[in-house]
Write a protein that holds these residues in place. Structure first.
Motif, PDB file in Angstrom:
ATOM      1  N   VAL A  25       0.839  -1.200   0.000  1.00 50.32           N
ATOM      2  CA  VAL A  25       0.000   0.000   0.000  1.00 50.32           C
ATOM      3  C   VAL A  25       0.874   1.250   0.000  1.00 50.32           C
ATOM      4  O   VAL A  25       0.597   2.222  -0.710  1.00 50.32           O
ATOM      5  CB  VAL A  25      -0.951  -0.017   1.218  1.00 50.32           C
ATOM      6  N   THR A  26       1.950   1.230   0.770  1.00 49.59           N
ATOM      7  CA  THR A  26       2.844   2.390   0.847  1.00 49.59           C
ATOM      8  C   THR A  26       3.453   2.686  -0.520  1.00 49.59           C
ATOM      9  O   THR A  26       3.449   3.843  -0.960  1.00 49.59           O
ATOM     10  CB  THR A  26       3.964   2.123   1.873  1.00 49.59           C
ATOM     11  N   PHE A  27       3.958   1.686  -1.196  1.00 46.19           N
ATOM     12  CA  PHE A  27       4.591   1.927  -2.492  1.00 46.19           C
ATOM     13  C   PHE A  27       3.560   2.257  -3.566  1.00 46.19           C
ATOM     14  O   PHE A  27       3.873   2.951  -4.529  1.00 46.19           O
ATOM     15  CB  PHE A  27       5.449   0.733  -2.909  1.00 46.19           C
ATOM     16  N   ALA A  28       2.325   1.810  -3.390  1.00 50.08           N
ATOM     17  CA  ALA A  28       1.279   2.164  -4.351  1.00 50.08           C
ATOM     18  C   ALA A  28       0.894   3.632  -4.203  1.00 50.08           C
ATOM     19  O   ALA A  28       0.532   4.293  -5.178  1.00 50.08           O
ATOM     20  CB  ALA A  28       0.061   1.278  -4.146  1.00 50.08           C
ATOM     21  N   LEU A  29       0.989   4.167  -2.987  1.00 50.63           N
ATOM     22  CA  LEU A  29       0.565   5.545  -2.738  1.00 50.63           C
ATOM     23  C   LEU A  29       1.702   6.557  -2.814  1.00 50.63           C
ATOM     24  O   LEU A  29       1.462   7.758  -2.736  1.00 50.63           O
ATOM     25  CB  LEU A  29      -0.084   5.642  -1.348  1.00 50.63           C
ATOM     26  N   ILE A  30       2.950   6.092  -2.950  1.00 52.31           N
ATOM     27  CA  ILE A  30       4.075   7.028  -2.875  1.00 52.31           C
ATOM     28  C   ILE A  30       4.091   7.983  -4.069  1.00 52.31           C
ATOM     29  O   ILE A  30       4.445   9.145  -3.921  1.00 52.31           O
ATOM     30  CB  ILE A  30       5.411   6.256  -2.729  1.00 52.31           C
ATOM     31  N   GLY A  31       3.645   7.553  -5.241  1.00 57.32           N
ATOM     32  CA  GLY A  31       3.609   8.433  -6.411  1.00 57.32           C
ATOM     33  C   GLY A  31       2.640   9.599  -6.237  1.00 57.32           C
ATOM     34  O   GLY A  31       3.040  10.763  -6.342  1.00 57.32           O
TER      35      GLY A  31
END
Length: 53
Positions: A25-31
């Motif tokens: 979830v973190t890497f999906a939202l970082i952008g």
């Protein structure tokens, strides 16, 4: 193996699964979060530049 060992192993596996979901979830939202942060910084810079005399 005792029951305590089995519970410990299951707890470790569960923690790894939860950690994997959190990282996904973190890497999906970082952008989008980076885009929002850059927009906010640009807005503040423009606001401060226009407000000074």
């Amino acid at each position: 193996m005792t029951q305590k060992d089995v519970v410990t192993i299951l707890a470790i596996i569960g923690a790894l699964v939860v950690l994997g979901l959190v990282l996904r979830v973190t890497f999906a939202l970082i952008g989008p979060l980076l885009i929002l942060a850059l927009g906010y910084v640009a807005y503040k810079m423009i606001q401060n530049k226009g407000g000074t005399r």
